[in-house]
Design a protein around this motif. Sequence first.
Motif, PDB file in Angstrom:
ATOM      1  N   ALA A  14       0.835  -1.207   0.000  1.00 57.90           N
ATOM      2  CA  ALA A  14       0.000   0.000   0.000  1.00 57.90           C
ATOM      3  C   ALA A  14       0.867   1.253   0.000  1.00 57.90           C
ATOM      4  O   ALA A  14       0.562   2.238  -0.699  1.00 57.90           O
ATOM      5  CB  ALA A  14      -0.936  -0.016   1.202  1.00 57.90           C
ATOM      6  N   SER A  15       1.950   1.227   0.750  1.00 53.87           N
ATOM      7  CA  SER A  15       2.854   2.384   0.797  1.00 53.87           C
ATOM      8  C   SER A  15       3.497   2.636  -0.564  1.00 53.87           C
ATOM      9  O   SER A  15       3.594   3.783  -1.012  1.00 53.87           O
ATOM     10  CB  SER A  15       3.948   2.167   1.842  1.00 53.87           C
ATOM     11  OG  SER A  15       3.398   2.050   3.119  1.00 53.87           O
ATOM     12  N   LEU A  16       3.924   1.568  -1.224  1.00 49.85           N
ATOM     13  CA  LEU A  16       4.505   1.712  -2.563  1.00 49.85           C
ATOM     14  C   LEU A  16       3.488   2.265  -3.553  1.00 49.85           C
ATOM     15  O   LEU A  16       3.813   3.118  -4.381  1.00 49.85           O
ATOM     16  CB  LEU A  16       5.041   0.369  -3.051  1.00 49.85           C
ATOM     17  CG  LEU A  16       6.394  -0.056  -2.509  1.00 49.85           C
ATOM     18  CD1 LEU A  16       6.711  -1.478  -2.942  1.00 49.85           C
ATOM     19  CD2 LEU A  16       7.471   0.902  -2.968  1.00 49.85           C
ATOM     20  N   MET A  17       2.261   1.794  -3.474  1.00 51.39           N
ATOM     21  CA  MET A  17       1.214   2.277  -4.373  1.00 51.39           C
ATOM     22  C   MET A  17       0.925   3.756  -4.132  1.00 51.39           C
ATOM     23  O   MET A  17       0.798   4.528  -5.083  1.00 51.39           O
ATOM     24  CB  MET A  17      -0.066   1.462  -4.199  1.00 51.39           C
ATOM     25  CG  MET A  17      -1.154   1.863  -5.147  1.00 51.39           C
ATOM     26  SD  MET A  17      -0.714   1.577  -6.839  1.00 51.39           S
ATOM     27  CE  MET A  17      -1.444   0.003  -7.061  1.00 51.39           C
ATOM     28  N   ILE A  18       0.834   4.176  -2.905  1.00 52.60           N
ATOM     29  CA  ILE A  18       0.586   5.588  -2.579  1.00 52.60           C
ATOM     30  C   ILE A  18       1.757   6.441  -3.039  1.00 52.60           C
ATOM     31  O   ILE A  18       1.570   7.518  -3.623  1.00 52.60           O
ATOM     32  CB  ILE A  18       0.307   5.758  -1.073  1.00 52.60           C
ATOM     33  CG1 ILE A  18      -1.050   5.140  -0.729  1.00 52.60           C
ATOM     34  CG2 ILE A  18       0.362   7.215  -0.656  1.00 52.60           C
ATOM     35  CD1 ILE A  18      -1.336   5.032   0.748  1.00 52.60           C
ATOM     36  N   TRP A  19       2.975   5.973  -2.819  1.00 55.44           N
ATOM     37  CA  TRP A  19       4.157   6.721  -3.252  1.00 55.44           C
ATOM     38  C   TRP A  19       4.158   6.864  -4.773  1.00 55.44           C
ATOM     39  O   TRP A  19       4.403   7.934  -5.303  1.00 55.44           O
ATOM     40  CB  TRP A  19       5.426   5.999  -2.785  1.00 55.44           C
ATOM     41  CG  TRP A  19       6.686   6.628  -3.283  1.00 55.44           C
ATOM     42  CD1 TRP A  19       7.315   7.730  -2.784  1.00 55.44           C
ATOM     43  CD2 TRP A  19       7.466   6.205  -4.405  1.00 55.44           C
ATOM     44  NE1 TRP A  19       8.428   8.017  -3.522  1.00 55.44           N
ATOM     45  CE2 TRP A  19       8.550   7.090  -4.520  1.00 55.44           C
ATOM     46  CE3 TRP A  19       7.353   5.163  -5.306  1.00 55.44           C
ATOM     47  CZ2 TRP A  19       9.504   6.970  -5.521  1.00 55.44           C
ATOM     48  CZ3 TRP A  19       8.297   5.040  -6.298  1.00 55.44           C
ATOM     49  CH2 TRP A  19       9.358   5.938  -6.397  1.00 55.44           C
ATOM     50  N   TRP A  20       3.837   5.772  -5.505  1.00 50.38           N
ATOM     51  CA  TRP A  20       3.809   5.810  -6.964  1.00 50.38           C
ATOM     52  C   TRP A  20       2.736   6.773  -7.463  1.00 50.38           C
ATOM     53  O   TRP A  20       2.983   7.561  -8.382  1.00 50.38           O
ATOM     54  CB  TRP A  20       3.557   4.404  -7.500  1.00 50.38           C
ATOM     55  CG  TRP A  20       3.528   4.361  -8.991  1.00 50.38           C
ATOM     56  CD1 TRP A  20       4.586   4.368  -9.857  1.00 50.38           C
ATOM     57  CD2 TRP A  20       2.353   4.323  -9.812  1.00 50.38           C
ATOM     58  NE1 TRP A  20       4.151   4.333 -11.152  1.00 50.38           N
ATOM     59  CE2 TRP A  20       2.777   4.298 -11.157  1.00 50.38           C
ATOM     60  CE3 TRP A  20       0.989   4.291  -9.533  1.00 50.38           C
ATOM     61  CZ2 TRP A  20       1.887   4.252 -12.213  1.00 50.38           C
ATOM     62  CZ3 TRP A  20       0.105   4.242 -10.598  1.00 50.38           C
ATOM     63  CH2 TRP A  20       0.555   4.227 -11.911  1.00 50.38           C
ATOM     64  N   LEU A  21       1.555   6.760  -6.886  1.00 54.56           N
ATOM     65  CA  LEU A  21       0.484   7.687  -7.288  1.00 54.56           C
ATOM     66  C   LEU A  21       0.874   9.140  -7.028  1.00 54.56           C
ATOM     67  O   LEU A  21       0.609  10.025  -7.852  1.00 54.56           O
ATOM     68  CB  LEU A  21      -0.819   7.345  -6.550  1.00 54.56           C
ATOM     69  CG  LEU A  21      -1.539   6.089  -7.009  1.00 54.56           C
ATOM     70  CD1 LEU A  21      -2.695   5.773  -6.077  1.00 54.56           C
ATOM     71  CD2 LEU A  21      -2.025   6.253  -8.434  1.00 54.56           C
ATOM     72  N   PHE A  25       1.244  12.052  -9.934  1.00 54.89           N
ATOM     73  CA  PHE A  25       0.510  13.302  -9.824  1.00 54.89           C
ATOM     74  C   PHE A  25       1.475  14.489  -9.813  1.00 54.89           C
ATOM     75  O   PHE A  25       1.244  15.494 -10.487  1.00 54.89           O
ATOM     76  CB  PHE A  25      -0.347  13.305  -8.557  1.00 54.89           C
ATOM     77  CG  PHE A  25      -1.077  14.595  -8.339  1.00 54.89           C
ATOM     78  CD1 PHE A  25      -2.157  14.937  -9.140  1.00 54.89           C
ATOM     79  CD2 PHE A  25      -0.671  15.489  -7.353  1.00 54.89           C
ATOM     80  CE1 PHE A  25      -2.821  16.133  -8.961  1.00 54.89           C
ATOM     81  CE2 PHE A  25      -1.333  16.682  -7.166  1.00 54.89           C
ATOM     82  CZ  PHE A  25      -2.416  17.006  -7.974  1.00 54.89           C
ATOM     83  N   ASP A  26       2.566  14.386  -9.071  1.00 53.60           N
ATOM     84  CA  ASP A  26       3.551  15.463  -9.013  1.00 53.60           C
ATOM     85  C   ASP A  26       4.191  15.686 -10.381  1.00 53.60           C
ATOM     86  O   ASP A  26       4.395  16.831 -10.797  1.00 53.60           O
ATOM     87  CB  ASP A  26       4.620  15.138  -7.967  1.00 53.60           C
ATOM     88  CG  ASP A  26       5.563  16.292  -7.727  1.00 53.60           C
ATOM     89  OD1 ASP A  26       5.067  17.389  -7.382  1.00 53.60           O
ATOM     90  OD2 ASP A  26       6.786  16.106  -7.895  1.00 53.60           O
ATOM     91  N   HIS A  27       4.488  14.624 -11.097  1.00 49.51           N
ATOM     92  CA  HIS A  27       5.062  14.748 -12.438  1.00 49.51           C
ATOM     93  C   HIS A  27       4.067  15.436 -13.381  1.00 49.51           C
ATOM     94  O   HIS A  27       4.430  16.315 -14.147  1.00 49.51           O
ATOM     95  CB  HIS A  27       5.438  13.368 -12.969  1.00 49.51           C
ATOM     96  CG  HIS A  27       5.940  13.388 -14.368  1.00 49.51           C
ATOM     97  ND1 HIS A  27       7.151  13.935 -14.704  1.00 49.51           N
ATOM     98  CD2 HIS A  27       5.392  12.939 -15.523  1.00 49.51           C
ATOM     99  CE1 HIS A  27       7.332  13.825 -16.011  1.00 49.51           C
ATOM    100  NE2 HIS A  27       6.268  13.223 -16.522  1.00 49.51           N
ATOM    101  N   TRP A  28       2.808  15.032 -13.330  1.00 52.45           N
ATOM    102  CA  TRP A  28       1.780  15.652 -14.162  1.00 52.45           C
ATOM    103  C   TRP A  28       1.601  17.124 -13.815  1.00 52.45           C
ATOM    104  O   TRP A  28       1.452  17.965 -14.689  1.00 52.45           O
ATOM    105  CB  TRP A  28       0.465  14.898 -13.981  1.00 52.45           C
ATOM    106  CG  TRP A  28      -0.696  15.576 -14.636  1.00 52.45           C
ATOM    107  CD1 TRP A  28      -1.027  15.557 -15.953  1.00 52.45           C
ATOM    108  CD2 TRP A  28      -1.657  16.411 -13.993  1.00 52.45           C
ATOM    109  NE1 TRP A  28      -2.140  16.316 -16.176  1.00 52.45           N
ATOM    110  CE2 TRP A  28      -2.549  16.860 -14.981  1.00 52.45           C
ATOM    111  CE3 TRP A  28      -1.849  16.817 -12.676  1.00 52.45           C
ATOM    112  CZ2 TRP A  28      -3.616  17.688 -14.689  1.00 52.45           C
ATOM    113  CZ3 TRP A  28      -2.914  17.642 -12.397  1.00 52.45           C
ATOM    114  CH2 TRP A  28      -3.781  18.074 -13.392  1.00 52.45           C
TER     115      TRP A  28
END
Length: 155
Positions: A14-21, A25-28
Motif C-alpha cells: 500500500a505504501s509503494l502504491m501511494i508513493w507511486w500515485l 501526480f507530481d510529475h503531471w
Amino acid sequence: MDRFGDWIVMLAAASLMIWWLFRRFDHWLHEPPSSRLRKLAAAGGVEDDDTVHLLQENGFEVLSGKHRISLGVILDDGPVRPTRLYFDYLALKESKYYLVKHERARQPMEWTASGLRERLLVYALLFPDCEGIIIVNAQEQQLKTVRFKVEAGER
C-alpha cells in the motif's frame, strides 16, 4: 491474514502504491505546458514534399507530419461516436510551435473571421501552447498564419 508478516507485506504494498500515485501526480502537475507538443514532434515522420520545402524556405523547422487526433462524441447519453481531427505538420520557428494545415481545393478556406473560427478554433483550443496555425496553399506557394485572440467581451 492472521500472521503479523502478512500485515507488513500489505502495508509495504500500500505504501509503494501511494508513493507511486503521488509521484505520477507530481510529475503531471509540474509538466511543462509544451510537453504535449514535444511528444507529437517525436511521434511522426516528415515526408520530403513541396510543403516541407516551402516551410523551410520561410524559416520553419518541420518537426513531424500527418497527425490524427482521435475524439469521441456522446449525444444525449448515447454511445460514444468516434471521430478524428487531422493536421498536416508540426513546425517550429524561433522556439514557437505552429500547427500546419493544407488548404485543399475540395475544402477551400473561408477567409472571414467566422469562417476561420468555425474551421480552426478547435485546433487552437486543443493546443493552446501553439503560437498559431499556418495555412499552406501549395499551388500559390503561400503561407498564412492564423492566431486567435480572446478579447474582453460585452455583457
